[in-house]
Design a protein around this motif. Structure first.
Motif, PDB file in Angstrom:
ATOM      1  N   THR A   7      41.240  42.531  37.671  1.00 13.15           N
ATOM      2  CA  THR A   7      40.238  42.097  38.636  1.00 13.15           C
ATOM      3  C   THR A   7      40.922  41.877  39.983  1.00 13.15           C
ATOM      4  O   THR A   7      41.948  41.205  40.052  1.00 13.15           O
ATOM      5  N   THR A   9      40.392  40.477  43.841  1.00 11.12           N
ATOM      6  CA  THR A   9      39.555  39.684  44.735  1.00 11.12           C
ATOM      7  C   THR A   9      40.222  39.594  46.097  1.00 11.12           C
ATOM      8  O   THR A   9      41.411  39.319  46.193  1.00 11.12           O
ATOM      9  N   ASN A  13      35.145  40.308  50.517  1.00  5.08           N
ATOM     10  CA  ASN A  13      34.781  41.541  49.813  1.00  5.08           C
ATOM     11  C   ASN A  13      34.312  41.208  48.402  1.00  5.08           C
ATOM     12  O   ASN A  13      34.711  40.201  47.833  1.00  5.08           O
ATOM     13  N   PRO A  14      33.465  42.067  47.830  1.00  4.59           N
ATOM     14  CA  PRO A  14      33.025  41.812  46.457  1.00  4.59           C
ATOM     15  C   PRO A  14      34.199  41.944  45.479  1.00  4.59           C
ATOM     16  O   PRO A  14      35.164  42.658  45.736  1.00  4.59           O
ATOM     17  N   VAL A  15      34.087  41.236  44.366  1.00  7.05           N
ATOM     18  CA  VAL A  15      35.103  41.324  43.314  1.00  7.05           C
ATOM     19  C   VAL A  15      35.042  42.715  42.694  1.00  7.05           C
ATOM     20  O   VAL A  15      33.961  43.249  42.436  1.00  7.05           O
ATOM     21  N   LYS A  16      36.203  43.310  42.484  1.00  6.44           N
ATOM     22  CA  LYS A  16      36.277  44.634  41.860  1.00  6.44           C
ATOM     23  C   LYS A  16      37.009  44.492  40.529  1.00  6.44           C
ATOM     24  O   LYS A  16      38.073  43.892  40.461  1.00  6.44           O
ATOM     25  N   LYS A  17      36.407  45.041  39.481  1.00  2.89           N
ATOM     26  CA  LYS A  17      37.014  44.996  38.154  1.00  2.89           C
ATOM     27  C   LYS A  17      37.272  46.415  37.666  1.00  2.89           C
ATOM     28  O   LYS A  17      36.389  47.267  37.750  1.00  2.89           O
ATOM     29  N   PHE A  18      38.464  46.646  37.191  1.00  5.87           N
ATOM     30  CA  PHE A  18      38.857  47.946  36.663  1.00  5.87           C
ATOM     31  C   PHE A  18      39.299  47.769  35.219  1.00  5.87           C
ATOM     32  O   PHE A  18      40.002  46.818  34.891  1.00  5.87           O
TER      33      PHE A  18
END
Length: 72
Positions: A7, A9, A13-18
């Motif tokens: 994750t 952060t 900016n929006p949280v990005k999860k990969f």
């Protein structure tokens, strides 16, 4: 290691999860990577099915780039 979530952060900016199916460390052997990440797809391609292998890793000069893509 299988099933690795990361994750990212950053403020504003929006949280990005990969999610990664597999993550291999520096000490990984080529045969282990092949058996885990490519063997079944390659066998399916040889049987007439479409398959894609996309691997991303550090290249010779430390630049991240795709290192293997097979599309049929």
């Amino acid at each position: 290691m299988g099933g690795k979530d990361i994750t990212i952060t950053t403020p504003g900016n929006p949280v990005k999860k990969f999610t990664f199916d597999y993550v291999f460390g520096d000490g990984s052997q080529q045969i282990d990577v092949y058996n885990k990440a490519a063997k079944h797809t390659i066998n399916d391609v040889l049987d007439g099915y479409n398959g894609t292998i996309f691997a991303y890793g550090e290249g010779f000069l430390g630049v991240l780039s795709p290192i293997l893509t097979i599309c049929t």
